[in-house]
Design an enzyme around this catalytic site. Structure first.
Site, PDB file in Angstrom:
ATOM      1  N   HIS A 162      38.211  13.802  17.970  1.00  0.00           N
ATOM      2  CA  HIS A 162      38.924  14.582  18.975  1.00  0.00           C
ATOM      3  C   HIS A 162      40.047  15.354  18.311  1.00  0.00           C
ATOM      4  O   HIS A 162      40.657  14.867  17.356  1.00  0.00           O
ATOM      5  CB  HIS A 162      39.500  13.670  20.066  1.00  0.00           C
ATOM      6  N   ASP A 217      32.890  12.290  25.911  1.00  0.00           N
ATOM      7  CA  ASP A 217      31.473  12.639  26.033  1.00  0.00           C
ATOM      8  C   ASP A 217      30.520  11.549  25.536  1.00  0.00           C
ATOM      9  O   ASP A 217      29.338  11.582  25.845  1.00  0.00           O
ATOM     10  CB  ASP A 217      31.183  13.918  25.235  1.00  0.00           C
TER      11      ASP A 217
END
Ligand code: COA
Length: 379
Positions: free
Chosen positions: A265, A316
Site C-alpha cells: 500500500h 483488495d
C-alpha cells in the site's frame, strides 16, 4: 515572496505531498488506523450502517434518528435509474467491461437531472443523493442485461447493500450476508486522497458538476493499481489454483518483479485495518460455503509476502475471495468498490466546492530547450 511560478523537484507519484486540507477521513499508515470524520473504522464497521456513514461523510456528524430517516428516504426515492439510461445500456455491446459501463451510464445520469449542473451545496447534494442511490442499480442491471436476464427493479424496503445483492441475483440475501456486504461498503467508503478521490477533487476544482467529477473518479478507480486490484487478486488465486503451488508461484512472481495483487500500500506500512475485517469475512464465507481453498491460499500468500517482502495485504486482498464466494462475478468487484466509494468521492467533492481553489500544480520540466523548428522535408 512566492511568484507562483517557481517549481521544485517533483515527488514521484506525489508521495508525501499534502495536496488538500480535508476533514473527511485520515489514514495513519504507521499505526494502521483509518478514521472517517474522527470515527475509527472499526467502531463504524461494528456499529454503523453504510447509509449512516454516507450521511457522516457528507455532513461531518452522525445523524440523529429523524435526520437518518430523512436521508435514507431520499436515497431510497432515488434507487430507480432513469428508464432511458437502462434502455441505452441494453444497446451496449454485451461484452463491455462493467467499469466502462458504469462510467458511461453514470455520466449519462447528468442528462436526466435538471439541477445536476449546480455546484452550490443544495444542487450538489441532490446530485450526490441520486448517484449514490442509483450507482448500485446500474452496476447490478448491467450484469442482468449482459446475461440476457430481466433487470430486477430496486426494492425500496431494502438497504443499499441488500438491494444490490437482490438486484444482482433476483433473490434477497440472508441477514448475515447482507450485514457482511454492508460492512464491506462501510470499509471501502473513503480513503483520504487515494487516486480516484484526488481525481474527483481535481475535477471539482474546475467547478465541473458532480456527475463529471464522479465519472472521472470511476475512470481512475478502474485501473489495476487502484480499484482493479481486487478482481486481479481473484484471477491470481484461480490461476494458481492449487495450494501446493503457491510457494513456487510467489517465488517466480517476485523473481520476475511481478507485483502480487492485493499486497502493499502506498500509505499503510502495517496491516490495513480494512483487511482485518475482510480476512474475517473471507473465512466466514469459506465456512458458509464449505469452500476453504481460497481463504487458505490467501493466507499462505499473505504469510509469504510478509516473510519475504515485509508487506501486508490491503483492502483488495481478502475482499476478492469474500465476493467470489458470495457468487459475485469477478469483473463486478471493482464496480462494487465504486458503489461504496461514491460516498467518499461525493463527500470530497462537496468539501472542495465549499472552499474551492482551482488545483493547478506545476511540472518539473525535464525536456529539451531552445529547439529550432525544422521543416518536415528536412527532418
Ligand atoms: N508485490 C510485489 N512487490 C511489490 C508489491 C507487490 N504487491 N508492491 C510493491 N512492491 C515492491 C515494488 O516492486 C518495489 O520494489 P523495488 O523497490 O524493488 O522496485 C517496492 O515494493 C515499492 O513499490 P512501489 O510500487 O513503488 O510502492 P508504492 O508504495 O508506490 O505501491 C501499490 C503501492 C499499492 C501501488 C503497490 O504496492 C502495488 O502495486 N500493489 C499491488 C496492487 C494493489 O493491490 N493495489 C491496490 C492498492 S489498495
Amino acid at each position: 515572496m512566492s511568484t507562483g511560478t517557481e517549481t521544485t523537484a517533483a515527488s514521484e507519484g506525489l508521495r508525501g505531498v499534502v495536496a488538500a486540507q480535508s476533514a473527511i477521513g485520515d489514514v495513519d499508515g504507521i499505526q494502521g488506523k483509518l478514521i472517517y470524520q474522527g470515527y475509527d473504522i472499526h467502531d463504524l464497521a461494528e456499529n454503523s450502517t453504510f447509509e449512516e456513514v454516507v450521511y457522516l461523510l457528507w455532513n461531518g456528524k452522525l445523524p440523529n434518528q429523524a435526520e437518518l430517516d430523512e436521508h435514507v428516504a431520499q436515497l431510497k426515492a432515488n434507487y430507480e435509474a432513469p428508464a432511458e439510461v437502462i434502455s441505452l445500456m441494453k444497446q451496449y455491446p454485451k461484452d463491455s467491461d462493467p467499469m466502462d459501463v458504469l462510467r458511461t451510464a453514470v455520466s449519462s445520469l447528468d442528462l436526466y437531472d435538471p439541477k445536476g449542473q449546480g455546484t452550490d451545496r443544495e444542487s450538489a447534494v441532490g446530485a450526490a443523493v441520486r448517484i449514490t442511490g442509483q450507482i448500485g442499480t446500474i452496476a447490478a442491471a448491467w450484469d442482468r442485461i449482459r446475461n440476457g436476464k430481466d433487470v430486477v427493479a430496486p426494492d425500496k424496503s431494502l438497504s443499499i447493500a441488500e438491494n444490490f445483492l437482490y438486484m444482482l441475483r433476483g433473490e434477497r440475501p440472508d441477514a448475515d450476508e447482507a450485514r457482511m456486504f454492508d460492512i464491506a461498503l462501510i470499509l471501502h467508503a473513503d480513503h483520504e486522497l487515494n487516486a480516484s478521490t484526488f481525481t474527483t477533487r481535481v475535477v471539482a476544482g474546475t467547478l465541473a458538476d458532480m456527475y463529471g467529477c464522479v465519472t472521472a473518479g470511476i475512470a481512475a478507480l478502474a485501473g489495476p493499481l487502484h480499484g482493479g486490484a481486487n478482481t486481479n487478486v481473484m484471477k491470481m488465486l484461480i490461476e494458481i489454483d492449487d495450494p501446493a503451488k503457491i510457494d513456487e508461484w510467489v517465488d517466480n512472481a517476485l523473481a520476475n518483479k511481478k507485483k502480487i495483487m492485493g499486497i502493499g500500500h502506498a500509505v499503510y506500512k502495517t496491516e490495513d485495518p480494512r483487511a482485518t475485517w475482510l480476512r474475517k469475512f473471507s473465512k466466514q464465507m469459506a465456512d458458509r460455503k464449505g469452500e476453504s481453498q481460497w481463504f487458505e491460499m490467501s493466507q499462505r500468500i499473505e504469510q509469504l509476502m510478509l516473510e519475504k517482502k515485509g508487506m501486508y495485504p490491503n483492502v483488495d486482498f481478502y475482499s476478492a475471495s469474500t465476493y467470489y464466494l458470495m457468487g459475485i462475478p469477478l469483473d463486478l468487484f471493482t464496480p462494487i468498490f465504486a458503489v461504496s466509494r461514491i460516498s467518499g468521492w461525493t463527500g470530497h467533492i462537496l468539501e472542495q466546492y465549499a472552499n474551492n481553489k482551482l488545483i493547478r500544480p506545476r511540472a518539473e520540466y525535464i525536456g529539451k530547450r531552445d529547439q529550432k523548428y525544422v521543416p518536415i522535408g528536412e527532418r
